[in-house]
Structure formats: structure tokens, C-alpha cells
Write an enzyme that holds these catalytic residues in place. Sequence first.
Site, short mmCIF file in Angstrom:
data_model
loop_
_atom_site.label_atom_id
_atom_site.label_comp_id
_atom_site.label_asym_id
_atom_site.label_seq_id
_atom_site.Cartn_x
_atom_site.Cartn_y
_atom_site.Cartn_z
N ASP A 167 0.81 -1.24 0.00
CA ASP A 167 0.00 0.00 0.00
C ASP A 167 0.83 1.28 0.00
O ASP A 167 0.54 2.21 -0.74
CB ASP A 167 -1.09 -0.01 1.09
CG ASP A 167 -0.59 -0.14 2.51
OD1 ASP A 167 0.63 -0.14 2.72
OD2 ASP A 167 -1.43 -0.24 3.42
N ALA A 187 11.63 -6.35 1.20
CA ALA A 187 11.42 -6.29 2.65
C ALA A 187 11.57 -7.67 3.31
O ALA A 187 12.07 -7.77 4.43
CB ALA A 187 10.05 -5.71 2.96
N ASP A 234 11.31 -4.89 -4.31
CA ASP A 234 10.89 -4.44 -2.98
C ASP A 234 11.18 -5.65 -2.10
O ASP A 234 10.42 -6.61 -2.05
CB ASP A 234 9.41 -4.07 -2.98
CG ASP A 234 8.91 -3.72 -1.56
OD1 ASP A 234 9.68 -3.93 -0.60
OD2 ASP A 234 7.76 -3.28 -1.44
N HIS A 266 -8.23 3.10 6.02
CA HIS A 266 -8.30 2.09 7.09
C HIS A 266 -7.64 2.54 8.39
O HIS A 266 -7.98 2.04 9.45
CB HIS A 266 -7.76 0.75 6.62
CG HIS A 266 -6.39 0.81 6.07
ND1 HIS A 266 -6.08 1.49 4.91
CD2 HIS A 266 -5.23 0.28 6.51
CE1 HIS A 266 -4.80 1.36 4.67
NE2 HIS A 266 -4.26 0.64 5.61
N LYS A 277 11.57 -5.53 8.74
CA LYS A 277 11.12 -6.92 8.65
C LYS A 277 12.36 -7.81 8.78
O LYS A 277 12.77 -8.15 9.87
CB LYS A 277 10.41 -7.16 7.31
CG LYS A 277 9.04 -6.52 7.22
CD LYS A 277 9.11 -5.06 6.86
CE LYS A 277 7.77 -4.43 6.64
NZ LYS A 277 7.88 -2.96 6.55
N1 F0G Z 1 7.12 -2.97 1.14
C1 F0G Z 1 6.50 -4.00 1.71
C2 F0G Z 1 6.34 -5.28 0.95
C3 F0G Z 1 6.02 -3.89 3.02
O1 F0G Z 1 5.40 -4.94 3.58
C4 F0G Z 1 6.19 -2.67 3.72
C5 F0G Z 1 5.68 -2.50 5.08
C6 F0G Z 1 6.85 -1.62 3.07
C7 F0G Z 1 7.31 -1.81 1.78
C8 F0G Z 1 7.08 -0.29 3.73
O2 F0G Z 1 8.11 -0.39 4.64
O3 F0G Z 1 7.06 0.04 6.86
O4 F0G Z 1 9.54 0.25 6.51
O5 F0G Z 1 7.99 1.94 5.54
N2 F0G Z 1 4.87 -3.30 5.62
C9 F0G Z 1 4.36 -3.30 6.97
C10 F0G Z 1 3.31 -4.38 7.11
C11 F0G Z 1 3.91 -1.97 7.45
O6 F0G Z 1 2.65 -4.44 8.17
O7 F0G Z 1 3.16 -5.21 6.20
P1 F0G Z 1 8.17 0.51 5.96
#
Ligand code: F0G
Length: 460
Positions: free
Chosen positions: A123, A215, A213, A448, A256
Site C-alpha cells: 500500500d 522487505a 521491494d 483504514h 522486517k
Molecule cells: N514494502 C513491503 C512489501 C512492506 O510490507 C512494507 C511495510 C513496506 C514496503 C514499507 O516499509 O514500513 O519500513 O515503511 N509493511 C508493513 C506491514 C507496514 O505491516 O506489512 P516501511
Amino acid sequence: MKSFPPYRIQVVKEIPITTRQEREEVLARAAYNGFDVPANKVTIDLLTDSGTGAPSAAQEAAAAGADRSYAGSDSYYRFREIVGELTGHPHVLPVHQGRAAERVLFGAVLGPGRISLSNTHFDTTRANVELTGGEARDLPCPEARDLDSLDPFKGNIDLGELERTLAGPDGARVAQVLITITNNGGGGQPVSMANLESVRRMCDRFGVPFFLDAARFAENAWLVTQREPGYEQQTPREVARRTFRMADGCVTSLKKDGIAPMGAFIALRDADLAQRCEANLIATEGFRTYGGLTGHDLERVAQGLREVLDPNYLGARTAETAHLAELINEAGVDTVQPPGIHALYLNAGRLLPHIPAHGFPGHALACELYLAGGIRCAELGSLYLGEFDAAHNLVAPAPFELVRLAIPRRTYTQSHLEYVADVLSAIAKNPEQVPEYRVVDAPPVLRHFNLRMRRLPANR
Ligand code: F0G
């Protein structure tokens, strides 16, 4: 032999135990929005796996020895060395978190009318594409649409759609292909090396940069060693190194798989692009050797990156999630199959067929988990992904009504997760008692996080 986590617990934090009456009051005061529930009223917090992992003694020891220099700190050089070794990219920029990395990179690559193609944009990633005036298009593989299919790589991008888009009338406007590993927006499913290799070839053919991406790069690498023929003998580190080297660069949240409370990086092959990103970084995040992070953060993430690729850790974490999935499935609650690692996605639509999309079955189940057991988690259904009119009526529902149980790293024990399964089993015994919800008020953006809801009377 059963796998077990390769650590013992040395520092613990008490968790709040509340009564149902208290939770009823707290949730009503929060207008049935979990984001407005104070954390000290949450017993098991499965809202996110981001920034919630437990640090190791080695991470805290490294942080204690951090160098706070504004420019060229030792902590930065240690960070850069480990990220350089992992990714193979010569240009590494620290950033405070993943979405800041997105903003900096997309600011240099995208712009009005330009298109970003992805297996699924997370998102914040989509928001950052759109903030540049660009367009984010998701092209998940067809297997992802069947929640029950056991296909091992449902995080893949649809290669046929990717090729058609690149070769079609919009092809000239495509400014990047961004592959999310693992695919968080798509049920936490992994992407195969074969899929990434095809993306690489297609991006070369059409002259489009290919970014990751990343993470959850370690969890993706682990699932490749477990599920993809030809990688059984490789270590997760070998797979991760190869994965990063296939792309032209990446944005990587370290909240993560960095197992840290804060941190991220951008790594790039191209010097010109890195220079443009650096100008933006210095203006908005911090100097190129800290980028919005303290020396302590740089040390924690550097050490976290050393620890996260340990096969014993990844194997135990995978088994933990799979065990929870098994218990939940036995209790009659379906989850997106096959289970990934960082989260389980409950099929709330199927568990609560009496609740129509405009009564928000995912949200109803998430609220029930809190009321029944103090468990907090996030809806991923029509409330989050549906389309609403100005009077907050749902006009286009999401394709699925899911709830994500995210599993923080090294934080909860097996008995905590078994408690979660017990609470869910009790709900699944009388699902028709779970009531519907309605939107009272919602802001036009980032709906949300700021929703206000009301609960309809239950069918008791
Ligand atoms: N990309 C992915 C795939 C993520 O899951 C998230 C964050 C981000 C980028 C952004 O990174 O939080 O360091 O700014 N996901 C968290 C979640 C918030 O709950 O899935 P961030």
C-alpha cells in the site's frame, strides 16, 4: 526431528491481560478501529511483523558501540559493507524506513503518466508511485486468485501480462518493474527464481529497469530453497545474494528481515540514478552516511542482516507459522494456501458467509479476535481494498475478505500462537454469532487507519 528456534530468551516484556468487559469498552471507544486501540490493551499483537521483532544480544551490543558521527561514521561503513556484500550493488543509501526508500527512488524514476508494474504493490508503495503522478499496476499470476491452490510460487508476476503490457500501447510509459518479495499484498507468497529470471530477460529486452521491494528477502530465499527444484542444496544466503544481483536495484525495509525497530536501504547498480537519489536523500532524509538513521540503528540492522539468513532461524520460523496454520485449519478456518512465513491470511469471507461484503466479514473477524482474546490483527478485505462512495457505502467489494495474522520475529512462543488458534477455534464453533459492521466515517485517503465503525446487533 522437530525444528526449534536457535536462541533462548534473555530479556522479556510483560504482556497485558485484560477482561472481555474491558476490551468491549476499549474497542467501542476506538470506534471499532484496531489502529486506535492502545497497545497496552492488546495481549497478542499480530497487527504487523514490521519493527516488532526481538533484537539479539549481539544487535544491542553493536548498538551500544555505535559511532554517532554526522559524516562517515564507522557504523555506516559496517552497514555498507554488509549491504554491499549481500546485494552486490556499489551504491547503498541508508533510509529511515521502506516507504522513504520508495519516495526517494520513485522520485528519481517515475513521474506524471509513468507506469510501475508489479506482482503487487504494497500500500505505501502504491501511494508513493501515485504521489509522483505515476500509475501503479498489479499483475499477479493467475494462481494467486485461487486461495486454496497449493502452487508453491503464488507471489509470481504474470509473465504473459507483463510482456503484453511492455509490448503494448502503454509500453513506452513503463518506467520500472518492481517485484515484491515475498508478496505481502498477495498473501505473503514467494516469488520463484525462474520468475525473476524471466522478468530480468524481459526488462532487458524492453529496456526497462527492474527493481525489488525486498522487505522479506530472507524469507523468500528460504522458501526458494524449500520449494524450487535446483535450489535444494543452496543456502538462503546464496539464494538471497543471487536474487539481489538479478535486479538493477532495490528498496528494502529493514523493519522486517533486518529484525530491527527502524531502518531501510536503497541499493543501486547505476551511478547516475544513485546520484539523483542521493540529492533527494540529503534534502529530505539525512546525509548519505546516515539517511535518517542513528548510528545505533545502522549497527542493529547490520547485525540483523547477519542473523536473518541462518537456516536454523528461518526453518524454525517457517515451522512456527505452519504449525499455527495447521491448528487453525483443523478448527475449520481456511487460510491462504500454502502458508508463507511472515503472516497467515484467514479466509473470513468463507468463515462468515452470513456477513455480506458491506458488513465487512474480515473486519468483523478481526474485531472478534480482539474481543474474545485480546488479539490484534488487520483486515485485508473490502474495508481496506474496496471502493466507497462519498456517503461511505461500499460500491465495489474486494475480491477476497481476508484477515492477516502477522507474526513478529522472535517475539512470541509456540504457546502464544496456540492460544491464538484456541481463540479462533472458539469463534469458529459459532461463527453465525459474529455481527456485521458499518462505516460511520472515513477519510478520503488512507481510509483504514482513520475509520470509525459501528457494530450491528448480533444474531444471538
Ligand atoms: N514494502 C513491503 C512489501 C512492506 O510490507 C512494507 C511495510 C513496506 C514496503 C514499507 O516499509 O514500513 O519500513 O515503511 N509493511 C508493513 C506491514 C507496514 O505491516 O506489512 P516501511
